[in-house]
Design a protein around this motif. Structure first.
Motif, mmCIF file in Angstrom:
data_model
loop_
_atom_site.group_PDB
_atom_site.id
_atom_site.type_symbol
_atom_site.label_atom_id
_atom_site.label_comp_id
_atom_site.label_asym_id
_atom_site.label_seq_id
_atom_site.Cartn_x
_atom_site.Cartn_y
_atom_site.Cartn_z
ATOM 1 N N MET A 133 0.830 -1.204 0.000
ATOM 2 C CA MET A 133 0.000 0.000 0.000
ATOM 3 C C MET A 133 0.870 1.262 0.000
ATOM 4 S SD MET A 133 -3.344 0.930 0.250
ATOM 5 C CE MET A 133 -4.134 -0.480 1.055
ATOM 6 N N GLN A 134 1.904 1.271 0.820
ATOM 7 C CA GLN A 134 2.765 2.444 0.941
ATOM 8 C C GLN A 134 3.539 2.696 -0.341
ATOM 9 O OE1 GLN A 134 2.694 4.504 3.678
ATOM 10 N NE2 GLN A 134 3.845 5.850 2.295
ATOM 11 N N ALA A 135 3.960 1.622 -1.011
ATOM 12 C CA ALA A 135 4.706 1.779 -2.261
ATOM 13 C C ALA A 135 3.861 2.467 -3.328
ATOM 14 C CB ALA A 135 5.181 0.410 -2.757
ATOM 15 N N LEU A 145 -0.851 -4.880 -5.596
ATOM 16 C CA LEU A 145 -1.814 -5.970 -5.425
ATOM 17 C C LEU A 145 -1.740 -6.426 -3.980
ATOM 18 C CD1 LEU A 145 -0.835 -7.629 -8.760
ATOM 19 C CD2 LEU A 145 -3.170 -6.932 -8.241
ATOM 20 N N SER A 146 -2.765 -6.057 -3.211
ATOM 21 C CA SER A 146 -2.743 -6.325 -1.785
ATOM 22 C C SER A 146 -4.153 -6.191 -1.226
ATOM 23 C CB SER A 146 -1.795 -5.355 -1.080
ATOM 24 O OG SER A 146 -1.691 -5.651 0.308
ATOM 25 N N PHE A 147 -4.292 -6.434 0.062
ATOM 26 C CA PHE A 147 -5.587 -6.245 0.710
ATOM 27 C C PHE A 147 -5.970 -4.770 0.662
ATOM 28 C CE2 PHE A 147 -4.064 -10.209 2.667
ATOM 29 C CZ PHE A 147 -5.159 -11.025 2.370
ATOM 30 N N SER A 148 -7.254 -4.528 0.429
ATOM 31 C CA SER A 148 -7.708 -3.162 0.155
ATOM 32 C C SER A 148 -8.710 -2.638 1.167
ATOM 33 C CB SER A 148 -8.340 -3.113 -1.249
ATOM 34 O OG SER A 148 -9.393 -4.061 -1.354
ATOM 35 N N ASN A 149 -8.869 -3.315 2.289
ATOM 36 C CA ASN A 149 -9.881 -2.895 3.268
ATOM 37 C C ASN A 149 -9.582 -1.545 3.897
ATOM 38 O OD1 ASN A 149 -9.963 -5.914 3.006
ATOM 39 N ND2 ASN A 149 -11.789 -5.603 4.256
ATOM 40 N N ASP A 150 -8.329 -1.248 4.098
ATOM 41 C CA ASP A 150 -7.944 0.002 4.777
ATOM 42 C C ASP A 150 -7.057 0.806 3.838
ATOM 43 O OD1 ASP A 150 -7.585 1.962 6.646
ATOM 44 O OD2 ASP A 150 -6.107 0.854 7.822
ATOM 45 N N LEU A 151 -7.674 1.602 2.955
ATOM 46 C CA LEU A 151 -6.929 2.306 1.927
ATOM 47 C C LEU A 151 -6.194 3.528 2.473
ATOM 48 C CD1 LEU A 151 -9.316 2.331 -1.181
ATOM 49 C CD2 LEU A 151 -7.221 0.993 -0.880
ATOM 50 N N PRO A 153 -4.920 7.313 2.050
ATOM 51 C CA PRO A 153 -5.591 8.440 1.385
ATOM 52 C C PRO A 153 -5.104 8.713 -0.034
ATOM 53 C CG PRO A 153 -4.993 9.029 3.639
ATOM 54 C CD PRO A 153 -4.366 7.703 3.367
ATOM 55 N N ASP A 154 -3.856 8.344 -0.326
ATOM 56 C CA ASP A 154 -3.299 8.604 -1.653
ATOM 57 C C ASP A 154 -3.416 7.412 -2.590
ATOM 58 O OD1 ASP A 154 -2.559 11.196 -0.990
ATOM 59 O OD2 ASP A 154 -0.610 10.561 -0.203
ATOM 60 N N VAL A 155 -4.227 6.430 -2.197
ATOM 61 C CA VAL A 155 -4.381 5.211 -3.000
ATOM 62 C C VAL A 155 -5.864 4.988 -3.285
ATOM 63 C CG1 VAL A 155 -4.107 2.687 -3.005
ATOM 64 C CG2 VAL A 155 -2.293 4.145 -2.069
ATOM 65 N N ARG A 156 -6.144 4.558 -4.497
ATOM 66 C CA ARG A 156 -7.514 4.140 -4.812
ATOM 67 C C ARG A 156 -7.503 2.727 -5.376
ATOM 68 N NH1 ARG A 156 -9.215 4.950 -10.266
ATOM 69 N NH2 ARG A 156 -7.666 6.036 -11.549
ATOM 70 N N CYS A 157 -8.630 2.074 -5.262
ATOM 71 C CA CYS A 157 -8.743 0.669 -5.660
ATOM 72 C C CYS A 157 -9.481 0.587 -6.994
ATOM 73 C CB CYS A 157 -9.481 -0.110 -4.576
ATOM 74 S SG CYS A 157 -9.492 -1.883 -4.869
ATOM 75 N N LEU A 271 -6.661 -4.279 -6.627
ATOM 76 C CA LEU A 271 -5.646 -3.734 -7.503
ATOM 77 C C LEU A 271 -5.550 -2.254 -7.167
ATOM 78 C CD1 LEU A 271 -4.677 -4.483 -11.038
ATOM 79 C CD2 LEU A 271 -5.154 -2.099 -10.496
ATOM 80 N N LEU A 272 -4.402 -1.837 -6.687
ATOM 81 C CA LEU A 272 -4.226 -0.504 -6.114
ATOM 82 C C LEU A 272 -3.424 0.393 -7.054
ATOM 83 C CD1 LEU A 272 -3.197 -1.714 -2.537
ATOM 84 C CD2 LEU A 272 -5.506 -1.301 -3.419
ATOM 85 N N ILE A 273 -3.895 1.621 -7.223
ATOM 86 C CA ILE A 273 -3.177 2.604 -8.017
ATOM 87 C C ILE A 273 -3.203 3.937 -7.277
ATOM 88 C CG2 ILE A 273 -3.633 1.476 -10.219
ATOM 89 C CD1 ILE A 273 -5.860 3.456 -10.702
ATOM 90 N N SER A 274 -2.364 4.850 -7.713
ATOM 91 C CA SER A 274 -2.280 6.150 -7.051
ATOM 92 C C SER A 274 -3.570 6.945 -7.243
ATOM 93 C CB SER A 274 -1.104 6.949 -7.619
ATOM 94 O OG SER A 274 -1.108 8.273 -7.110
#
Length: 301
Positions: A133-135, A145-151, A153-157, A271-274
Motif C-alpha cells: 500500500m505504501q509503495a 496488489l494487496s488487501f484493500s480494506n484500509d486504503l 488516502p493517496d491510493v484508490r482501488c 488492484l491498487l493505483i495512485s
C-alpha cells in the motif's frame, strides 16, 4: 466529402484566396478551383462567392466549414490515439505485490501481456500488505496488489475481490472435514504464517486479539513456496487466503476451512493505483488485465 477536400476547403476559407490556398497546398490554382467547383456541383449549392480579391464563404459555406473543421479535429484526435497506442508498446511498469499474487496471478497475466507488448519491462517486488500500500502511495510502485480494506488516502482501488483468510491444511488433517473453525480449534496445532505475523499491522493478529485466543506460530516466513511445502507435508496449519493455494485446494491435496472471524471473512484483495497521478496507457492496459484475472479467481467459496 472526400477527406482531401476537407483540407482543400478549410485552407481556401482560411486564406480567402484560391491562389494562396493552392500555394500552401502545393497544387495548382486551376486544380484546386476545379475540385471546389466539382464539390459545389455535387452538393447543388455554392460554397464560395468569387470576387476580384479572392473568395468569401457563402452562408452554406459557413455551415460546411464548421463540419469540415470538426471532422478534421476528430481525425487528428484519432491520429493522436493511434500514436498513443503505438507508444504503449514500450515502457516500464513497477509492481508491488503480495507473494501469493506473484505466484498465482502474475505469471499467466504477464505471459499473455508480453505477447502483445514484448518491449515492456517490469520491476516486481513482493512485500507485506502495508508495504505494498505504501509503495503505491509514495509512487515507487505504479500498481499494487494487496488487501484493500484500509486504503491509504493517496491510493484508490481499481478492482476488488473478496479474499477471506482461513486455515489451510493437508487433506488428512484432523480439522480437514470441518466446515468452520474457531480460533480455539487451532490452539493445539502448530501454525504456519506469513512474515507479517510479527507486525502489529497483521490482520490475523488483530482478529486473534479480538477473540482472546492464544495460538502459537511455529513458522513465520516471507516465502510462500516454503509455507506451502510445509503445509503439504503436514508440518502445520497455514493461516492464509486461498490465493496462493488454489491449484492444491482444487486438486484435493490441501483443504481450506474458514475461520469464524468477521475481520478475516470480510477481507478483500485489490488492484491498487495512485489517487494522485494517472496511469500511463501501457500501465492502464496491464491494470485492466490484472483486474480481470483477479475477479476471476475462486477465493470466497
Amino acid at each position: 466529402m472526400h477527406d482531401r477536400f476537407l483540407n482543400y476547403f478549410d485552407e481556401t476559407a482560411r486564406q480567402g484566396s484560391i491562389r494562396k490556398a493552392a500555394a500552401v497546398l502545393n497544387m495548382s490554382s486551376s486544380s484546386l478551383n476545379r475540385k471546389i467547383i466539382s464539390t459545389e456541383n455535387k452538393l447543388g449549392i455554392r460554397l464560395f462567392d468569387r470576387h476580384a480579391d479572392g473568395v468569401a464563404l457563402t452562408e452554406a459555406g459557413v455551415v460546411v466549414l464548421e463540419h469540415c473543421r470538426n471532422t478534421l479535429f476528430d481525425y487528428q484526435r484519432i491520429i493522436n490515439m493511434v500514436e498513443d497506442i503505438r507508444d504503449m508498446r514500450t515502457g516500464h511498469i513497477n509492481i508491488a505485490t503480495l507473494d501469493s499474487v506473484a505466484l498465482s496471478v502474475l505469471p499467466e497475466v504477464l505471459d499473455t501481456f508480453r505477447a502483445s507488448y514484448p518491449e515492456v519491462g517490469y520491476t516486481i517486488q513482493t512485500a507485506e500488505p502495508h508495504d505494498v500500500m505504501q509503495a503505491v502511495a509514495d509512487g515507487t510502485a505504479d500498481i499494487g496488489l494487496s488487501f484493500s480494506n484500509d486504503l491509504h488516502p493517496d491510493v484508490r482501488c481499481q478492482a476488488e475481490k473478496s479474499t477471506p483468510i482461513g486455515a489451510i491444511m493437508a487433506h488428512d488433517h484432523p480439522l480437514a472435514e470441518r466446515d468452520l473453525l474457531e480460533f480455539d480449534d487451532l490452539v493445539p496445532y502448530p501454525m504456519i504464517r506469513s512474515y507479517d505475523s510479527q507486525s502489529h499491522r497483521s490482520f490475523v493478529n488483530e482478529a486473534v486479539g479480538g477473540m482472546g485466543a492464544q495460538i502459537s506460530t511455529q513458522l513465520s516466513t516471507n516465502s510462500l513456496p516454503l509455507a506451502k511445502a510445509m503445509i503439504l507435508k503436514g508440518g502445520g496449519v497455514g493461516i492464509y487466503s486461498k490465493i496462493g493455494f488454489v491449484d492444491e485446494i482444487e486438486d484435493g491435496r490441501l483443504r481450506y476451512v474458514g475461520i469464524n472471524s468477521p475481520l478475516l471473512r470480510e477481507l478483500r484483495m485489490g488492484l491498487l493505483i495512485s489517487a494522485r497521478t494517472g496511469l500511463l496507457p501501457v500501465q492502464h492496459l496491464l491494470a485492466r488485465a490484472l483486474s480481470k484475472s483477479l475477479r476471476s479467481l475462486r477465493l470466497d467459496s
